[in-house]
Design a protein around this motif. Structure first.
Motif, PDB file in Angstrom:
ATOM      1  N   ASP A 236      -7.431  12.893  33.957  1.00 17.50           N
ATOM      2  CA  ASP A 236      -7.214  14.338  33.917  1.00 17.50           C
ATOM      3  C   ASP A 236      -8.087  15.099  34.912  1.00 17.50           C
ATOM      4  O   ASP A 236      -8.315  16.302  34.745  1.00 17.50           O
ATOM      5  CB  ASP A 236      -7.447  14.875  32.498  1.00 17.50           C
ATOM      6  N   LYS A 263      -8.871   7.257  30.603  1.00 16.29           N
ATOM      7  CA  LYS A 263      -7.904   8.094  29.904  1.00 16.29           C
ATOM      8  C   LYS A 263      -8.565   8.660  28.652  1.00 16.29           C
ATOM      9  O   LYS A 263      -9.037   7.894  27.793  1.00 16.29           O
ATOM     10  CB  LYS A 263      -6.662   7.283  29.545  1.00 16.29           C
ATOM     11  N   PRO A 264      -8.637   9.973  28.529  1.00 11.80           N
ATOM     12  CA  PRO A 264      -9.377  10.584  27.414  1.00 11.80           C
ATOM     13  C   PRO A 264      -8.997  10.041  26.049  1.00 11.80           C
ATOM     14  O   PRO A 264      -9.878   9.748  25.221  1.00 11.80           O
ATOM     15  CB  PRO A 264      -9.030  12.070  27.551  1.00 11.80           C
ATOM     16  N   ASP A 265      -7.699   9.858  25.771  1.00  8.97           N
ATOM     17  CA  ASP A 265      -7.290   9.436  24.428  1.00  8.97           C
ATOM     18  C   ASP A 265      -7.750   8.020  24.100  1.00  8.97           C
ATOM     19  O   ASP A 265      -7.873   7.652  22.926  1.00  8.97           O
ATOM     20  CB  ASP A 265      -5.779   9.567  24.257  1.00  8.97           C
ATOM     21  N   GLY A 268     -10.980   8.610  22.321  1.00 13.54           N
ATOM     22  CA  GLY A 268     -10.991   9.629  21.291  1.00 13.54           C
ATOM     23  C   GLY A 268     -11.480  10.972  21.790  1.00 13.54           C
ATOM     24  O   GLY A 268     -12.023  11.776  21.023  1.00 13.54           O
ATOM     25  N   GLN A 270     -10.868  14.711  23.976  1.00 18.00           N
ATOM     26  CA  GLN A 270      -9.864  15.697  24.353  1.00 18.00           C
ATOM     27  C   GLN A 270      -9.652  15.729  25.861  1.00 18.00           C
ATOM     28  O   GLN A 270      -8.546  15.921  26.354  1.00 18.00           O
ATOM     29  CB  GLN A 270     -10.284  17.086  23.857  1.00 18.00           C
ATOM     30  N   SER A 271     -10.754  15.565  26.604  1.00 16.82           N
ATOM     31  CA  SER A 271     -10.690  15.597  28.068  1.00 16.82           C
ATOM     32  C   SER A 271     -11.916  14.903  28.635  1.00 16.82           C
ATOM     33  O   SER A 271     -12.911  14.683  27.927  1.00 16.82           O
ATOM     34  CB  SER A 271     -10.625  17.042  28.579  1.00 16.82           C
TER      35      SER A 271
END
Length: 292
Positions: A236, A263-265, A268, A270-271
Motif C-alpha cells: 500500500d 501486505k498489511p492484512d 493484522g 490496517q496499513s
C-alpha cells in the motif's frame, strides 16, 4: 571521536552517541549494541526528511531481539547533524544518498573492525549503493521502499498531492527563503534547498537517477554489490509503489536478489505505507524486512 554511553536498563541495548565526519561535516549518530557479542552491525540509512530518532524502536528491536548492533544517524545539515542556518547549507540529495553513507560505513568499519556490516536503506537511503565506493565488503543489503519514482507512478488521488508539492507553494517558498520551510507549509520538516531541488528534479524528470548522480562520479557500478540483496516494499505504499521499487533490480546485476511485498492484512494491520514500515505499531512485519 566523542562517545557518550547511556545507562543500560534491563531489556534495552547499550546505546552510544557517536560523531562521524563526512568531509567537513559532522554527522550525529547512535550505536545500539546488544548486551552480548553482535553477529553483525546494521547501518540504517534514513528516508528523506526522516530523523534518526524515528528508527530507535527498530534499532532497539534489532539489538534486543536479534542480537545485531545497529547504527542510526542524521544526514548532513539535518536533524541532530544541523549546525547552522539551513539557508546556508549546500547539501544535496547526492550528499545524502552517496557521500554521507560512505562516511558512516568507513567510520563503523574503523570503530568495529571485523564485524560484518549490513546496509539497510529506507527510501533514498537505499538508492545510492551503485554510486558508492567500498560496497564489496558488505555482508548483506536490505532496501525498503526504495526506488526511482516518478510523479506518474503515484496512484490517484495521492498523485495530485505530490504534484502540489513539486509545483505549488513549496518551490516558490524555497526560492524565496533559501530552504524548504516544510513545517510552515505543513509538508514535513525543513530541508536544505539543494536537497529539495534535486529531489524535485528526480521525481519529475524521466530517467533522472543515474545520469544526474553519475555525471559527477566515476560510477555507477551495477556489478559492485555481490552480497545477498533483499528488496522490500509495502503493497500500500503510495509514495514509492512496487513498480518503482522493482526498478532497483538493475542496480544489483551480480547479487542474488530476493523481493518481498509486505501486505498489511498478512500482519493484522490496517496499513503499512512508506515511512510507517519502521513505526513501532508495525513491528509485526519487521522479521520479514530482515528476511526471517
Amino acid at each position: 571521536m566523542n562517545v557518550r554511553i547511556e545507562t543500560v536498563q534491563i531489556g534495552q541495548p547499550i546505546k552510544q552517541e557517536i560523531e562521524i565526519r563526512s568531509g567537513v561535516h559532522r554527522l550525529a549518530g547512535r550505536l545500539f549494541h546488544p548486551t552480548g557479542t553482535p553477529k553483525a552491525v546494521v547501518i540504517i540509512n534514513a528516508a528523506t526528511g526522516v530523523r534518526q530518532r524515528y528508527y530507535e524502536a527498530f534499532a532497539t528491536w534489532l539489538a534486543v531481539e536479534r542480537g545485531l548492533a545497529c547504527v542510526t544517524y542524521d544526514y548532513r545539515d539535518f536533524g541532530e547533524s544541523q549546525s547552522g542556518a539551513l539557508r546556508s547549507s549546500r547539501a544535496t540529495m547526492v550528499d545524502w544518498a552517496v557521500h554521507d553513507p560512505i562516511a558512516v560505513r568507513d567510520h563503523i568499519w574503523s570503530l568495529l573492525p571485523g564485524l560484518p556490516i549490513w546496509h539497510l536503506g529506507h527510501s533514498i537511503g537505499g538508492m545510492g549503493l551503485a554510486f558508492q565506493d567500498g560496497v564489496s565488503g558488505l555482508e548483506r543489503v536490505i532496501t525498503v521502499a526504495s526506488g526511482p519514482v516518478h510523479l506518474r507512478d503515484h496512484p490517484w488521488p495521492y498523485r495530485a498531492l505530490a504534484a502540489a508539492f513539486w509545483y505549488g507553494p513549496a518551490p516558490l517558498a524555497t526560492r524565496l527563503l533559501g530552504y524548504l520551510p516544510g513545517r510552515k507549509l505543513g509538508v514535513g520538516p525543513d530541508l536544505p534547498s539543494g536537497v529539495y531541488w534535486q529531489w524535485r528534479k528526480w521525481c519529475t524528470t524521466q530517467g533522472f537517477f543515474a545520469g544526474d548522480i553519475g555525471a559527477a562520479l566515476p560510477y555507477p557500478d551495477y556489478n559492485a554489490v555481490g552480497c545477498p540483496v533483499r528488496i522490500v516494499v509495502a503493497a500500500d505504499d503510495k509514495l514509492v509503489p512496487p513498480k518503482a521499487v522493482w526498478r532497483t533490480m538493475d542496480f544489483y546485476r551480480e547479487a542474488v536478489v530476493t523481493q518481498k511485498v509486505l501486505k498489511p492484512d498478512a500482519y493484522g494491520l490496517q496499513s503499512i505505507g512508506h515511512i510507517e514500515v519502521f513505526a513501532e505499531e508495525n513491528q509485526a512485519c519487521w522479521a520479514n524486512v530482515l528476511g526471517e
